[in-house]
Scaffold this motif. Structure first.
Motif, PDB file in Angstrom:
ATOM      1  N   ARG A  13      11.312  -1.252  -0.638  1.00 20.15           N
ATOM      2  CA  ARG A  13      11.040  -0.072  -1.459  1.00 20.15           C
ATOM      3  C   ARG A  13      10.714  -0.492  -2.904  1.00 20.15           C
ATOM      4  NH1 ARG A  13      12.460   5.074   0.264  1.00 20.15           N
ATOM      5  NH2 ARG A  13      13.356   5.231   2.360  1.00 20.15           N
ATOM      6  N   ARG A  14      11.385  -1.484  -3.410  1.00 21.97           N
ATOM      7  CA  ARG A  14      11.068  -1.977  -4.749  1.00 21.97           C
ATOM      8  C   ARG A  14       9.688  -2.630  -4.762  1.00 21.97           C
ATOM      9  NH1 ARG A  14      11.095  -1.261 -10.103  1.00 21.97           N
ATOM     10  NH2 ARG A  14      10.977  -3.246 -11.223  1.00 21.97           N
ATOM     11  N   TRP A  15       9.370  -3.361  -3.730  1.00 21.96           N
ATOM     12  CA  TRP A  15       8.049  -3.980  -3.620  1.00 21.96           C
ATOM     13  C   TRP A  15       6.957  -2.912  -3.662  1.00 21.96           C
ATOM     14  CZ3 TRP A  15       6.174  -7.138   1.275  1.00 21.96           C
ATOM     15  CH2 TRP A  15       5.016  -7.849   0.943  1.00 21.96           C
ATOM     16  N   VAL A  16       7.185  -1.813  -2.961  1.00 22.72           N
ATOM     17  CA  VAL A  16       6.222  -0.700  -2.972  1.00 22.72           C
ATOM     18  C   VAL A  16       6.006  -0.181  -4.384  1.00 22.72           C
ATOM     19  CG1 VAL A  16       5.821   1.667  -2.202  1.00 22.72           C
ATOM     20  CG2 VAL A  16       6.724  -0.016  -0.589  1.00 22.72           C
ATOM     21  N   GLU A  17       7.095   0.038  -5.098  1.00 20.65           N
ATOM     22  CA  GLU A  17       6.983   0.552  -6.467  1.00 20.65           C
ATOM     23  C   GLU A  17       6.154  -0.393  -7.338  1.00 20.65           C
ATOM     24  OE1 GLU A  17       8.310   3.431  -7.863  1.00 20.65           O
ATOM     25  OE2 GLU A  17       8.888   4.075  -5.858  1.00 20.65           O
ATOM     26  N   LEU A  18       6.425  -1.668  -7.237  1.00 16.01           N
ATOM     27  CA  LEU A  18       5.731  -2.654  -8.061  1.00 16.01           C
ATOM     28  C   LEU A  18       4.242  -2.704  -7.749  1.00 16.01           C
ATOM     29  CD1 LEU A  18       8.428  -5.446  -7.816  1.00 16.01           C
ATOM     30  CD2 LEU A  18       7.704  -4.366  -9.955  1.00 16.01           C
ATOM     31  N   GLU A  19       3.896  -2.753  -6.482  1.00 12.91           N
ATOM     32  CA  GLU A  19       2.491  -2.913  -6.108  1.00 12.91           C
ATOM     33  C   GLU A  19       1.670  -1.664  -6.421  1.00 12.91           C
ATOM     34  OE1 GLU A  19       1.211  -5.649  -5.507  1.00 12.91           O
ATOM     35  OE2 GLU A  19       2.481  -6.930  -4.285  1.00 12.91           O
ATOM     36  N   ASP A  51      -6.594  -5.737  -4.037  1.00 12.31           N
ATOM     37  CA  ASP A  51      -5.883  -6.945  -4.468  1.00 12.31           C
ATOM     38  C   ASP A  51      -4.485  -7.043  -3.867  1.00 12.31           C
ATOM     39  OD1 ASP A  51      -7.954  -7.848  -6.262  1.00 12.31           O
ATOM     40  OD2 ASP A  51      -7.374  -6.204  -7.601  1.00 12.31           O
ATOM     41  N   LEU A  52      -4.038  -6.000  -3.175  1.00 20.72           N
ATOM     42  CA  LEU A  52      -2.696  -6.009  -2.602  1.00 20.72           C
ATOM     43  C   LEU A  52      -2.597  -7.045  -1.491  1.00 20.72           C
ATOM     44  CD1 LEU A  52      -2.159  -2.151  -2.273  1.00 20.72           C
ATOM     45  CD2 LEU A  52      -1.128  -3.660  -3.990  1.00 20.72           C
ATOM     46  N   PRO A  53      -1.440  -7.690  -1.358  1.00 19.35           N
ATOM     47  CA  PRO A  53      -1.257  -8.629  -0.243  1.00 19.35           C
ATOM     48  C   PRO A  53      -1.481  -7.937   1.102  1.00 19.35           C
ATOM     49  CG  PRO A  53       0.528  -8.840  -1.839  1.00 19.35           C
ATOM     50  CD  PRO A  53      -0.248  -7.622  -2.231  1.00 19.35           C
ATOM     51  N   ALA A  54      -2.143  -8.621   2.022  1.00 15.34           N
ATOM     52  CA  ALA A  54      -2.465  -8.028   3.326  1.00 15.34           C
ATOM     53  C   ALA A  54      -1.209  -7.583   4.065  1.00 15.34           C
ATOM     54  CB  ALA A  54      -3.253  -9.026   4.170  1.00 15.34           C
ATOM     55  N   GLU A  55      -0.156  -8.383   3.988  1.00 13.56           N
ATOM     56  CA  GLU A  55       1.095  -7.999   4.650  1.00 13.56           C
ATOM     57  C   GLU A  55       1.618  -6.688   4.091  1.00 13.56           C
ATOM     58  OE1 GLU A  55       5.819  -9.163   4.872  1.00 13.56           O
ATOM     59  OE2 GLU A  55       4.459 -10.499   3.802  1.00 13.56           O
ATOM     60  N   PHE A  56       1.552  -6.545   2.774  1.00  9.12           N
ATOM     61  CA  PHE A  56       2.036  -5.324   2.152  1.00  9.12           C
ATOM     62  C   PHE A  56       1.247  -4.118   2.643  1.00  9.12           C
ATOM     63  CE2 PHE A  56       1.580  -2.032  -1.060  1.00  9.12           C
ATOM     64  CZ  PHE A  56       2.909  -1.689  -1.271  1.00  9.12           C
ATOM     65  N   VAL A  57      -0.076  -4.254   2.715  1.00 10.25           N
ATOM     66  CA  VAL A  57      -0.930  -3.140   3.124  1.00 10.25           C
ATOM     67  C   VAL A  57      -0.534  -2.634   4.499  1.00 10.25           C
ATOM     68  CG1 VAL A  57      -3.287  -2.466   3.733  1.00 10.25           C
ATOM     69  CG2 VAL A  57      -2.871  -3.814   1.666  1.00 10.25           C
ATOM     70  N   THR A  58      -0.412  -3.523   5.482  1.00  9.93           N
ATOM     71  CA  THR A  58      -0.096  -3.083   6.842  1.00  9.93           C
ATOM     72  C   THR A  58       1.330  -2.538   6.934  1.00  9.93           C
ATOM     73  OG1 THR A  58       0.478  -5.367   7.452  1.00  9.93           O
ATOM     74  CG2 THR A  58      -1.743  -4.616   7.940  1.00  9.93           C
ATOM     75  N   VAL A  99      -8.559   9.067  12.654  1.00  8.00           N
ATOM     76  CA  VAL A  99      -9.001   8.590  11.336  1.00  8.00           C
ATOM     77  C   VAL A  99      -9.209   7.085  11.440  1.00  8.00           C
ATOM     78  CG1 VAL A  99      -8.448   8.423   8.890  1.00  8.00           C
ATOM     79  CG2 VAL A  99      -7.668  10.410  10.202  1.00  8.00           C
ATOM     80  N   GLN A 100     -10.396   6.639  11.072  1.00 12.67           N
ATOM     81  CA  GLN A 100     -10.726   5.219  11.167  1.00 12.67           C
ATOM     82  C   GLN A 100     -11.276   4.715   9.844  1.00 12.67           C
ATOM     83  OE1 GLN A 100     -13.488   5.546  14.539  1.00 12.67           O
ATOM     84  NE2 GLN A 100     -11.988   4.454  15.797  1.00 12.67           N
ATOM     85  N   GLY A 101     -10.978   3.457   9.547  1.00 10.03           N
ATOM     86  CA  GLY A 101     -11.489   2.838   8.333  1.00 10.03           C
ATOM     87  C   GLY A 101     -10.777   1.526   8.068  1.00 10.03           C
ATOM     88  N   SER A 102     -11.065   0.933   6.937  1.00  5.67           N
ATOM     89  CA  SER A 102     -10.380  -0.306   6.574  1.00  5.67           C
ATOM     90  C   SER A 102      -8.911  -0.023   6.300  1.00  5.67           C
ATOM     91  CB  SER A 102     -11.030  -0.930   5.343  1.00  5.67           C
ATOM     92  OG  SER A 102     -10.728  -0.163   4.181  1.00  5.67           O
ATOM     93  N   ALA A 103      -8.090  -1.044   6.449  1.00  4.52           N
ATOM     94  CA  ALA A 103      -6.656  -0.875   6.185  1.00  4.52           C
ATOM     95  C   ALA A 103      -6.425  -0.428   4.744  1.00  4.52           C
ATOM     96  CB  ALA A 103      -5.918  -2.176   6.469  1.00  4.52           C
ATOM     97  N   VAL A 104      -7.182  -0.980   3.812  1.00  6.38           N
ATOM     98  CA  VAL A 104      -7.011  -0.608   2.402  1.00  6.38           C
ATOM     99  C   VAL A 104      -7.338   0.862   2.185  1.00  6.38           C
ATOM    100  CG1 VAL A 104      -7.989  -0.926   0.097  1.00  6.38           C
ATOM    101  CG2 VAL A 104      -7.317  -2.917   1.447  1.00  6.38           C
ATOM    102  N   GLU A 105      -8.422   1.346   2.793  1.00  9.51           N
ATOM    103  CA  GLU A 105      -8.778   2.748   2.617  1.00  9.51           C
ATOM    104  C   GLU A 105      -7.785   3.672   3.316  1.00  9.51           C
ATOM    105  OE1 GLU A 105     -10.812   4.045   0.633  1.00  9.51           O
ATOM    106  OE2 GLU A 105     -11.974   2.312  -0.018  1.00  9.51           O
ATOM    107  N   LEU A 106      -7.276   3.263   4.459  1.00 14.78           N
ATOM    108  CA  LEU A 106      -6.228   4.048   5.114  1.00 14.78           C
ATOM    109  C   LEU A 106      -5.001   4.149   4.225  1.00 14.78           C
ATOM    110  CD1 LEU A 106      -6.468   2.684   8.773  1.00 14.78           C
ATOM    111  CD2 LEU A 106      -7.106   4.978   8.005  1.00 14.78           C
ATOM    112  N   LEU A 107      -4.595   3.029   3.652  1.00 15.02           N
ATOM    113  CA  LEU A 107      -3.448   3.046   2.757  1.00 15.02           C
ATOM    114  C   LEU A 107      -3.721   3.921   1.539  1.00 15.02           C
ATOM    115  CD1 LEU A 107      -0.703   2.150   1.723  1.00 15.02           C
ATOM    116  CD2 LEU A 107      -1.792   0.090   0.792  1.00 15.02           C
ATOM    117  N   GLY A 108      -4.920   3.776   0.960  1.00 10.32           N
ATOM    118  CA  GLY A 108      -5.246   4.580  -0.214  1.00 10.32           C
ATOM    119  C   GLY A 108      -5.112   6.064   0.045  1.00 10.32           C
ATOM    120  N   TRP A 109      -5.557   6.512   1.224  1.00 12.17           N
ATOM    121  CA  TRP A 109      -5.416   7.924   1.587  1.00 12.17           C
ATOM    122  C   TRP A 109      -3.950   8.289   1.799  1.00 12.17           C
ATOM    123  CZ3 TRP A 109      -4.581   9.394   7.028  1.00 12.17           C
ATOM    124  CH2 TRP A 109      -4.417  10.773   7.181  1.00 12.17           C
ATOM    125  N   LEU A 110      -3.217   7.475   2.543  1.00  9.87           N
ATOM    126  CA  LEU A 110      -1.824   7.786   2.847  1.00  9.87           C
ATOM    127  C   LEU A 110      -0.954   7.866   1.599  1.00  9.87           C
ATOM    128  CD1 LEU A 110      -1.346   5.491   5.972  1.00  9.87           C
ATOM    129  CD2 LEU A 110      -1.134   7.988   5.980  1.00  9.87           C
TER     130      LEU A 110
END
Length: 229
Positions: A127-133, A147-154, A196-207
């Motif tokens: 949860r702290r990692w989320v806040e920072l990123e 620029d977010l780490p791939a592990e963090f995104v998924t 809903v389909q798209g890149s992981a980054v765009e999915l995260l951005g929407w969520l």
């Protein structure tokens, strides 16, 4: 299973990236608007500092904040500080959180966060990692979702889809990224599945509310409106 030690390492790395970025800001830059409506960069930095202390409270078994009003007042009061004061507070509060997290503890215990939300202690470092990123992105200083780490995104996609799972206000939704990974969320009427389909980054951005989802491919209905985080 959450690996709190691994996540604390990620917190250290994200903290250093944030401190490096904050160290480049001057007083005028800190006072400029962030990407969060109504908040300057100073508000974001003050929030990150107080969040470190708040999550330290959670690990100690104390209330996360004295009250919602106190939380908001502390952020507002801290927003107008100089760049040097913000940087010092950010560094020292981060150090306090990591010091508490380094103490021997039962990481399987249940802890209480804001508004009575409970979770495993082992998930607090994440949860702290989320806040920072995400708030590093919100500062609008050149650090983007890409620029977010791939592990963090998924992992954050998994965290947020789990958060909205069963919410009757969100249609049943299936998400797929370009690597074929899938997630499910929502809890609307069966038979009304939205895909809903798209890149992981765009999915995260929407969520997480940082992108409008316009680059995503949607079928079965309109792109669902998500509750605020």
């Amino acid at each position: 299973m959450m690996d709190h030690a691994h996540d604390l390492g990620a917190v250290r790395g994200a903290t250093e990236r944030l401190l490096d970025a904050a160290g480049e800001l001057d007083n005028a830059s800190v006072a400029k608007a962030s990407r969060l409506p109504g908040w300057t960069r100073g508000h974001v930095l003050a929030h990150l500092s107080r969040n470190a202390d708040a999550l330290g409270n959670v690990l100690r078994g104390l209330p996360m904040y004295a009250s919602s009003e106190t939380r908001d007042a502390d952020i507002a009061d801290g927003a107008s500080r100089s760049a040097a004061e913000q940087l010092t507070d950010l560094r020292e509060s981060a150090g306090r959180f990591l010091a508490v997290a380094a103490e021997p503890a039962d990481w399987s215990r249940t802890v209480t966060l804001r508004n009575g939300v409970t979770d495993s202690a082992a998930r607090v470092p994440f949860r702290r990692w989320v806040e920072l990123e995400l708030h590093h992105v919100d500062l609008d200083v050149g650090y983007e979702l890409e620029d977010l780490p791939a592990e963090f995104v998924t992992r954050e996609i998994a965290f947020l889809t789990e958060r909205f799972l069963g919410d009757q206000e969100v249609p049943a939704t299936a998400l797929t990224d370009r690597d074929g990974r899938t997630w499910s969320t929502g809890g609307g009427p069966p038979g009304a599945l939205v895909t809903v389909q798209g890149s992981a980054v765009e999915l995260l951005g929407w969520l997480c509310g940082r992108r409008d989802g316009s680059s995503l491919t949607v079928a079965g209905g309109p792109l669902p409106a998500l509750p605020p985080l």
